[in-house]
Design an enzyme around this catalytic site. Sequence first.
Site, PDB file in Angstrom:
ATOM      1  NE  ARG A 123      -4.147  -1.855   1.814  1.00 42.45           N
ATOM      2  CZ  ARG A 123      -4.076  -2.947   2.547  1.00 42.45           C
ATOM      3  NH1 ARG A 123      -3.136  -3.072   3.460  1.00 42.45           N
ATOM      4  NH2 ARG A 123      -4.946  -3.902   2.384  1.00 42.45           N
ATOM      5  CE  LYS A 145      -1.125  13.660 -14.828  1.00 43.03           C
ATOM      6  NZ  LYS A 145      -1.441  14.003 -16.225  1.00 43.03           N
ATOM      7  CD  GLU A 187       7.153  16.684 -22.522  1.00 38.07           C
ATOM      8  OE1 GLU A 187       6.380  17.643 -22.326  1.00 38.07           O
ATOM      9  OE2 GLU A 187       6.760  15.551 -22.885  1.00 38.07           O
ATOM     10  CE  LYS A 225       4.796  17.787 -14.567  1.00 41.71           C
ATOM     11  NZ  LYS A 225       4.993  16.517 -15.152  1.00 41.71           N
ATOM     12  CD  GLU A 235      -4.428  16.012 -16.533  1.00 41.68           C
ATOM     13  OE1 GLU A 235      -3.350  15.536 -16.123  1.00 41.68           O
ATOM     14  OE2 GLU A 235      -4.927  15.720 -17.619  1.00 41.68           O
ATOM     15  NE  ARG A 239      -0.517  17.195 -13.594  1.00 36.85           N
ATOM     16  CZ  ARG A 239       0.182  16.469 -12.766  1.00 36.85           C
ATOM     17  NH1 ARG A 239      -0.101  16.454 -11.488  1.00 36.85           N
ATOM     18  NH2 ARG A 239       1.195  15.744 -13.203  1.00 36.85           N
ATOM     19  CG  ASN A 243      -2.925  16.980 -20.770  1.00 38.26           C
ATOM     20  OD1 ASN A 243      -1.984  16.383 -20.259  1.00 38.26           O
ATOM     21  ND2 ASN A 243      -4.122  17.025 -20.220  1.00 38.26           N
ATOM     22  CG  HIS A 246       1.688  15.554 -23.955  1.00 39.62           C
ATOM     23  ND1 HIS A 246       2.362  16.726 -24.214  1.00 39.62           N
ATOM     24  CD2 HIS A 246       2.534  14.805 -23.209  1.00 39.62           C
ATOM     25  CE1 HIS A 246       3.542  16.677 -23.633  1.00 39.62           C
ATOM     26  NE2 HIS A 246       3.689  15.529 -23.024  1.00 39.62           N
ATOM     27  CG  HIS A 250       0.432  10.593 -24.916  1.00 38.43           C
ATOM     28  ND1 HIS A 250      -0.191  10.969 -23.753  1.00 38.43           N
ATOM     29  CD2 HIS A 250       1.744  10.464 -24.604  1.00 38.43           C
ATOM     30  CE1 HIS A 250       0.699  11.077 -22.794  1.00 38.43           C
ATOM     31  NE2 HIS A 250       1.888  10.783 -23.277  1.00 38.43           N
ATOM     32  CG  HIS A 266       7.419  11.172 -24.160  1.00 40.24           C
ATOM     33  ND1 HIS A 266       6.135  10.696 -24.129  1.00 40.24           N
ATOM     34  CD2 HIS A 266       7.379  12.390 -23.546  1.00 40.24           C
ATOM     35  CE1 HIS A 266       5.354  11.577 -23.506  1.00 40.24           C
ATOM     36  NE2 HIS A 266       6.091  12.608 -23.142  1.00 40.24           N
TER      37      HIS A 266
END
Length: 371
Positions: A123, A145, A187, A225, A235, A239, A243, A246, A250, A266
């Site tokens: 956990r 994330k 980025e 950031k 988000e 936030r 994106n 992306h 993506h 990426h």
Amino acid sequence: LNNSTHIEEVFSSGYSVFAGRGALKQLDAYLAKPANRHSRHFVLADENTMQHCLPALMAQVPSLSKAEVVEIVSGERSKTIETCIQLWEVLTELNADRHAIVVNLGGGVICDLGGFVASTYKRGIDFVNIPTTLLAQVDASVGGKVGVDLMNLKNQVGVFSYPKGVYIDPVFLNTLPKNEIMSGFAEMLKHALIADADLWNELINFDWSLLDVMDSLIVRSVRIKNKIVLDDPKEKNIRKLLNFGHTIGHAIESYSLEGSGKELVHGHAIAIGMVCETYISVALCGFPAEDLEEVSSFLMSNYPFYPIDSMAHHRLIEMIRNDKKNRANVMNFTLLNAIGEGVYDQHVTADLIIDSLNYYQSRQKAVAHDY
Ligand SMILES: NC(=O)c1ccc[n+]([C@@H]2O[C@H](COP(=O)([O-])OP(=O)(O)OC[C@H]3O[C@@H](n4cnc5c(N)ncnc54)[C@H](O)[C@@H]3O)[C@@H](O)[C@H]2O)c1
């Protein structure tokens, strides 16, 4: 950060982000604090960070002298639940208890994967990030994330979970291949496009021989950031600015992972996504057409052209519809009102996405360039 030994605490809010040459000393100080005594230390590395980064880590962080070092195969293909299972098993076999800590030594793959493994093992146990790629330094290591890919869909399984600290030492960039540097640079360009027009101008005029300047640009990028993440950690609104580039990026990255084309790093996929999404911004947000020319010329002359066959359009749209960011079949994008001013929750049609992919293809003749 012009002084080579200067370390800057970018911010501290539950956890700290240190950036600058020598940042690892801060990690040693954290690990050595009696209040933070961990029962065991696990360093997660891949074969490249094992070779290029582990010696510096061990030399500068004596608190890790008894650490177990666990190596995985480098690359996005390791960012899977199968690798997580192997790592949970290793932790279990080595009797890691809830007071153990995982030290992620690597790029975005190691930070995302190691963070997820640590956040779910018993956990949740502590972890820290030592990002060793430019992309991980300005992006993946900060923001909370963590997760893995599933069925070639990027970051399909994951959680929000913060490291105890992030230690960004630009010295690691010395061994990073040029295409990986350019991946992280994408980025940084994104951070500038959504939030800081001055930074955009500095980045497009950046003199690559001035590495001290790069250190300070990394810090500025991390600050953008962090400010956005702290304002909206889960988000819900602002936030989403992160994106930009992306949604299409993506999809192209996932498409390349399916083996349909050459696999993309990426940031290279994000650079293509930024060209397309800036094009869409002209159509939907009044982004100035002359600035589209500046953005796409810069991106297309710094990132190799990647052919996207019109046969791929259907699959790309399908992937965009399946994107976590979308709900009820509406394709939600972050776009630009202007350089330095992002705008989120913009609905984009499939036709406009295809137009933007065609625009990207049509620019091929304009610039031919390789790394
Ligand atoms: N969590 C987030 O917020 C977030 C944000 C952006 C990207 N990401 C994720 O990050 C991943 C991409 O990260 P990446 O580009 O760092 O990829 P990566 O971790 O695969 O690293 C790229 C390559 O560089 C090698 N490498 C790392 N450090 C090195 C060094 N100092 N010297 C020489 N080689 C080195 C690695 O072994 C690998 O081969 C993607 O999975 C992406 O989804 C996550």
